[in-house]
Design a protein around this motif. Structure first.
Motif, mmCIF file in Angstrom:
data_model
loop_
_atom_site.group_PDB
_atom_site.id
_atom_site.type_symbol
_atom_site.label_atom_id
_atom_site.label_comp_id
_atom_site.label_asym_id
_atom_site.label_seq_id
_atom_site.Cartn_x
_atom_site.Cartn_y
_atom_site.Cartn_z
ATOM 1 N N THR A 23 -125.759 87.390 2.051
ATOM 2 C CA THR A 23 -126.841 87.436 3.116
ATOM 3 C C THR A 23 -126.932 86.057 3.743
ATOM 4 O O THR A 23 -127.790 86.007 4.715
ATOM 5 N N SER A 25 -125.341 82.266 5.624
ATOM 6 C CA SER A 25 -124.812 81.836 6.837
ATOM 7 C C SER A 25 -123.194 82.432 6.925
ATOM 8 O O SER A 25 -122.583 82.829 7.529
ATOM 9 N N VAL A 26 -122.683 81.688 5.633
ATOM 10 C CA VAL A 26 -121.270 81.959 5.584
ATOM 11 C C VAL A 26 -120.796 83.470 5.135
ATOM 12 O O VAL A 26 -119.838 83.860 5.656
ATOM 13 N N ASN A 49 -129.589 86.438 -3.328
ATOM 14 C CA ASN A 49 -130.570 85.912 -4.242
ATOM 15 C C ASN A 49 -131.905 86.727 -4.128
ATOM 16 O O ASN A 49 -132.520 87.350 -5.324
ATOM 17 N N SER A 50 -132.526 86.912 -3.043
ATOM 18 C CA SER A 50 -133.830 87.604 -3.003
ATOM 19 C C SER A 50 -133.976 88.420 -1.719
ATOM 20 O O SER A 50 -135.051 89.353 -1.802
ATOM 21 N N ASP A 51 -133.184 88.300 -0.830
ATOM 22 C CA ASP A 51 -133.393 89.124 0.620
ATOM 23 C C ASP A 51 -132.598 90.547 0.122
ATOM 24 O O ASP A 51 -131.669 90.853 0.896
ATOM 25 N N GLU A 136 -120.813 72.957 -4.265
ATOM 26 C CA GLU A 136 -121.493 72.315 -5.134
ATOM 27 C C GLU A 136 -121.001 72.568 -6.695
ATOM 28 O O GLU A 136 -120.821 71.618 -7.630
ATOM 29 N N ASP A 160 -114.845 75.465 3.506
ATOM 30 C CA ASP A 160 -115.472 74.281 4.086
ATOM 31 C C ASP A 160 -114.554 73.843 5.117
ATOM 32 O O ASP A 160 -113.237 73.820 5.086
ATOM 33 N N GLY A 215 -126.855 77.150 6.981
ATOM 34 C CA GLY A 215 -127.914 77.498 5.846
ATOM 35 C C GLY A 215 -128.806 75.931 5.704
ATOM 36 O O GLY A 215 -128.393 75.029 6.035
HETATM 37 P P1 NDP Z 1 -127.227 80.134 2.998
HETATM 38 O O1 NDP Z 1 -128.408 79.203 2.332
HETATM 39 O O2 NDP Z 1 -127.313 80.567 4.152
HETATM 40 O O3 NDP Z 1 -126.976 81.321 2.042
HETATM 41 C C1 NDP Z 1 -126.973 80.968 0.466
HETATM 42 C C2 NDP Z 1 -126.507 82.433 -0.086
HETATM 43 O O4 NDP Z 1 -126.649 82.178 -1.404
HETATM 44 C C3 NDP Z 1 -127.509 83.594 0.291
HETATM 45 O O5 NDP Z 1 -126.770 84.869 0.318
HETATM 46 C C4 NDP Z 1 -128.492 83.743 -0.910
HETATM 47 O O6 NDP Z 1 -129.258 84.705 -1.047
HETATM 48 C C5 NDP Z 1 -127.730 83.397 -1.838
HETATM 49 N N1 NDP Z 1 -128.305 82.583 -2.968
HETATM 50 C C6 NDP Z 1 -129.110 81.468 -2.810
HETATM 51 N N2 NDP Z 1 -129.561 80.942 -4.016
HETATM 52 C C7 NDP Z 1 -129.148 81.768 -4.977
HETATM 53 C C8 NDP Z 1 -129.247 81.840 -6.363
HETATM 54 N N3 NDP Z 1 -129.703 81.035 -7.062
HETATM 55 N N4 NDP Z 1 -128.411 82.668 -7.030
HETATM 56 C C9 NDP Z 1 -127.742 83.558 -6.514
HETATM 57 N N5 NDP Z 1 -127.397 83.630 -5.089
HETATM 58 C C10 NDP Z 1 -128.167 82.684 -4.260
HETATM 59 O O7 NDP Z 1 -126.266 78.898 2.716
HETATM 60 P P2 NDP Z 1 -124.668 78.775 3.374
HETATM 61 O O8 NDP Z 1 -124.004 80.253 3.822
HETATM 62 O O9 NDP Z 1 -125.042 77.743 4.659
HETATM 63 O O10 NDP Z 1 -123.848 78.017 2.354
HETATM 64 C C11 NDP Z 1 -123.467 78.509 1.414
HETATM 65 C C12 NDP Z 1 -122.441 77.797 0.774
HETATM 66 O O11 NDP Z 1 -121.348 77.457 1.550
HETATM 67 C C13 NDP Z 1 -123.029 76.398 0.417
HETATM 68 O O12 NDP Z 1 -122.471 75.873 -1.095
HETATM 69 C C14 NDP Z 1 -122.709 75.336 1.498
HETATM 70 O O13 NDP Z 1 -122.406 74.122 0.703
HETATM 71 C C15 NDP Z 1 -121.293 76.041 1.767
HETATM 72 N N6 NDP Z 1 -120.805 75.754 3.060
HETATM 73 C C16 NDP Z 1 -121.568 76.338 4.226
HETATM 74 C C17 NDP Z 1 -121.361 76.038 5.456
HETATM 75 C C18 NDP Z 1 -122.167 76.785 6.430
HETATM 76 O O14 NDP Z 1 -121.719 76.919 7.789
HETATM 77 N N7 NDP Z 1 -123.063 77.353 6.338
HETATM 78 C C19 NDP Z 1 -120.138 75.304 5.942
HETATM 79 C C20 NDP Z 1 -119.277 74.812 4.739
HETATM 80 C C21 NDP Z 1 -119.663 74.889 3.405
HETATM 81 P P3 NDP Z 1 -130.682 85.074 -0.274
HETATM 82 O O15 NDP Z 1 -130.267 85.181 1.202
HETATM 83 O O16 NDP Z 1 -131.377 86.438 -0.960
HETATM 84 O O17 NDP Z 1 -131.248 83.868 -0.584
#
Ligand code: NDP
Length: 394
Positions: A23, A25-26, A49-51, A136, A160, A215
């Motif tokens: 759910t 951004s990636v 996670n929650s959505d 991370e 990345d 995100g």
């Molecule tokens: P987002 O915040 O947009 O999405 C995070 C996702 O992880 C959502 O599906 C969220 O669910 C889920 N999530 C959040 N917390 C938990 C948890 N405690 N347990 C399980 N699932 C969880 O993040 P991004 O997509 O931006 O980034 C994701 C990863 O990719 C990060 O590590 C980031 O550093 C890396 N990244 C991102 C880039 C980008 O352009 N966005 C570029 C390069 C790397 P819910 O929607 O329900 O909260």
């Protein structure tokens, strides 16, 4: 095209897919790419996670086998939204790990934060393809993760944009021929701010990245440049050429995503529009290429490319990341855990922007646990660092 990579068979056949963090951004960009040629993919697992509502909507659209919500309190909402669809559901952190055991060909690791560590490690242990966005986990547990990769023969494909660029630039070369890996950095929204100006920035300003749409957590990391520090550590694990051969270069236009200089002084760079669909597509179609909807790179419009040295005084997070990986042991895991808590507190207006790095520095200095040797050690250090961070915020 049929290619054998260890036990991984990559052919034109239908790929089964799991997306952890579907759910976000990636995750959403990954599903956008799958929408372009849905007949090529069989979506098995989607998680959030929650959505619950978005997860259910995506699971129904892609006829997933299983939808998992990490925060179990949202499982009833997920079940309600999935009612009548025939799609299985589960909730909780353990369910996430179980879902990672399902034998899909290609797993996207796009959970944000160290919460992604156990599912990613589980997926890695299966020995198939893991597309890694979640930096991370690698920062926190790099040695463990890379040992698991080597043991299982998994193909870890960096998503990345910088690491994906390096991966592409390294095709046809080898690490022992590398003189230098250059990670480019946009410099974030506060590239030209003084330290005083940075003291007053708000969450809304920090998440407004000039080039990339991402995100909230990674957007704040980009603003503090902790993101580049984490990426420096990530590069060290993915491409072990030695820390002294990895450098950071500020490049505000985000057109060159990273470069490899070889021993003969040839430098190969990867360029593209700042659009995460491009590196994700490279991982999704690997070892082939796929057509995307992404904008073409128009160098005539861009006209110029600028470069600056990173400023370690205004962006102390860069220094902290360098020091943490040089010191090794538990330091990267502590830095990562405290940063996650601090960024969360900043987004809730409970911590100032410049206090993020200050808190990280204080706890990395004060907390000196033994070097972690296994996952349990690491999770205990991560938990303790988080509680010290919460106590430090008050
Ligand atoms: P987002 O915040 O947009 O999405 C995070 C996702 O992880 C959502 O599906 C969220 O669910 C889920 N999530 C959040 N917390 C938990 C948890 N405690 N347990 C399980 N699932 C969880 O993040 P991004 O997509 O931006 O980034 C994701 C990863 O990719 C990060 O590590 C980031 O550093 C890396 N990244 C991102 C880039 C980008 O352009 N966005 C570029 C390069 C790397 P819910 O929607 O329900 O909260």
């Amino acid at each position: 095209m049929e290619v054998e990579q260890n036990n991984i068979s990559v052919s034109g056949a239908i790929k089964s897919i799991s997306i952890f963090g579907a759910t976000g951004s990636v995750g959403t960009s990954t599903l956008d790419l799958i929408r372009l040629e849905p007949h090529l993919y069989n979506v098995m697992v989607l998680t959030a996670n929650s959505d619950a509502e978005k997860l259910a909507r995506l699971a129904i659209e892609f006829s997933a086998d299983l939808a998992v919500i990490a925060d179990a309190q949202y499982l009833p909402a997920l079940d309600k939204a999935l009612a009548g669809s025939g799609i299985s559901s589960a909730g909780g952190a353990e369910a996430l790990v179980k879902a990672a055991q399902i034998d899909s060909d290609w797993t996207m690791a796009s959970i944000v934060g160290c919460a992604g560590l156990e599912p990613i490690l589980t997926a890695v242990e299966r020995g198939k393809i893991v597309a890694l966005a979640n930096k991370e986990s690698l920062v926190s547990a790099g040695a463990l993760m890379m040992a698991a990769v080597h043991k299982s023969g998994t193909r870890l494909l960096p998503v990345d944009s910088e690491h994906n660029a390096l991966f592409q630039c390294l095709a046809g070369g080898s690490l022992d021929q590398v003189r230098r890996l250059t990670l480019t950095a946009s410099g974030g929204p506060f590239r030209t701010f003084s330290l005083e100006e940075m003291q007053n920035v708000t969450p809304a300003q920090a998440v407004a990245h000039p080039n990339w749409s991402m995100g909230t957590k990674i957007s704040v990391d980009s603003a503090t440049m902790m993101n580049k520090g984490l990426e420096y550590i990530e590069a060290h694990h993915l491409f072990p050429v030695g820390l002294e051969k990895i450098e950071i270069l500020v490049h505000p236009q985000s057109v060159i995503h990273s470069m490899v200089e070889y021993i003969d002084r040839s430098t190969i760079a990867q360029l593209g529009a700042p659009d995460m669909c491009i590196p994700i597509a490279s991982a999704l179609a690997w070892p082939n290429r796929m057509v995307t909807d992404s904008a073409p790179l128009n160098l005539l419009d861009i006209a110029r490319l600028d470069f600056e040295a990173p400023d370690y005084e205004r962006f102390p997070s860069l220094r902290l990341a360098h020091d943490a990986i040089e010191q090794g042991g538990a330091c990267p895991a502590i830095l990562n855990a405290v940063n996650e808590v601090a960024v969360g507190a900043f987004l809730e207006d409970r911590l100032g922007f410049t206090e993020i790095a200050q808190l990280c520095e204080k706890i990395v200095t004060d907390y000196n646990p033994k070097t972690p040797h296994n996952l349990d050690d690491l999770l205990a250090i991560d938990a303790e660092a988080r509680s010290l961070a919460f106590a430090g915020i008050g």
